[in-house]
Enzyme design. Sequence first.
Site, short mmCIF file in Angstrom:
data_model
loop_
_atom_site.label_atom_id
_atom_site.label_comp_id
_atom_site.label_asym_id
_atom_site.label_seq_id
_atom_site.Cartn_x
_atom_site.Cartn_y
_atom_site.Cartn_z
N GLY A 1 21.98 32.88 35.37
CA GLY A 1 23.10 32.13 34.86
C GLY A 1 24.04 31.56 35.89
CE1 TYR B 1 32.73 38.39 27.66
CE2 TYR B 1 33.72 36.62 26.36
CZ TYR B 1 33.07 37.05 27.50
OH TYR B 1 32.75 36.16 28.49
#
Length: 298
Positions: free
Chosen positions: A26, A168
Site C-alpha cells: 500500500g 479507528y
Amino acid sequence: MTTAWTAADIPDQRGRIAVVTGANSGLGRETATQLARHGAHVVLAVRNTDAGHAVAREIGGDVEVRAVDLASLESVRAFAAGLDALDLLINNAGVVLLGPRRTTADGFEMQLGTNLLGHFALTGRLLGKLAAGRQPRVVNLSSITHRNAHLDFDDLMSEHDFRASPAYGRSKLATTLFGVELDRRLRAAGSPIVSTLAHPGLTRTNLTPRAWEHRPRFGALIARIGLLATQPVEQGALPQLRAATDPTLSGGEFFGPSGLGETRGRVTGARFSRDAKDPAIAERLWAEAEKLTGVSYL
C-alpha cells in the site's frame, strides 16, 4: 494556476536514511519506492519480513528490511535499539478493524495500540538518533476519519463501548494529536527535528480487505465498490511524500488531497478537526501515552 506536486518534485535524497513503517504494501510500499528511486537508503520496517524482502527485491536500490511489530512495545524497543542512525521516520503503518475487539501484546485496543502507541514509542526511542540526522523529520499519517472522532479518556481502550469504525477514527485523531503536539514540543525545545502530517484521502490499499478478513466475500465486494470512490495508491501516497521531503517545510504542516472532502486529487494543505488542534487534549493524550508505553521525551 499552481502546478500539481508530484513524485517528480521529490528532491535528491542521497545520503539520507529513511525508515518507513508498514512498507511491504500500500502507501508504505509506494512511499518507500519513491524514496529509494530518489536516492535514499530506505529501511522497510515491517512485521512480515518475508513479504518485506520480496518487496525490497522489487523496489531495488538501497533498501533493507528490518522486523518490527508495532503491536508489541518489546518489538519496538528492539527495533529502535538495532538502528544506528536515521534522518527520516515515516509512521505509515496502520490497522483497521471491522470485526470484534482485539488487543495488542501489551493489552491495548489494537487500533489505538498500533496506530498511536506503537508509533509514539518508536518515535520517542529514535528521537536522539533523529536529532543527529540530516534535515531530520517525522511524518505521522492521519485520516479524514479523525474529523468525526472524539477521545474518551475514561474509556481510551474502548473496553466498555467498542465499535470498530469509531475506534479507528479515535486512533487516527490520537495520531493527529501526536503529530501536532510533537511539532509544538520540538519547536519549544529548539530541536532540529521537523514534525509534519499527511492523510491519503480515500485510497485503494489492502486495508479494506484485511479489515473484512472475518467476512472475506463481503470484503471483496466492498473493495470492488471502492474502486469507484478511491484513488490509486500512487496518488494517495503523494501527501506523505511531500510531508517527508518538501525542503520548505518548517513543521506542523498537514497535507491531503484537494478534491471534495479531501478524498482524492492533487496534494494540498489539509484541514484539522477542532479536537486535533486542542492543546489541552493533546497534552492529556501525551501524558497517557507516556504512561502506557513507558517512553518519555520532550
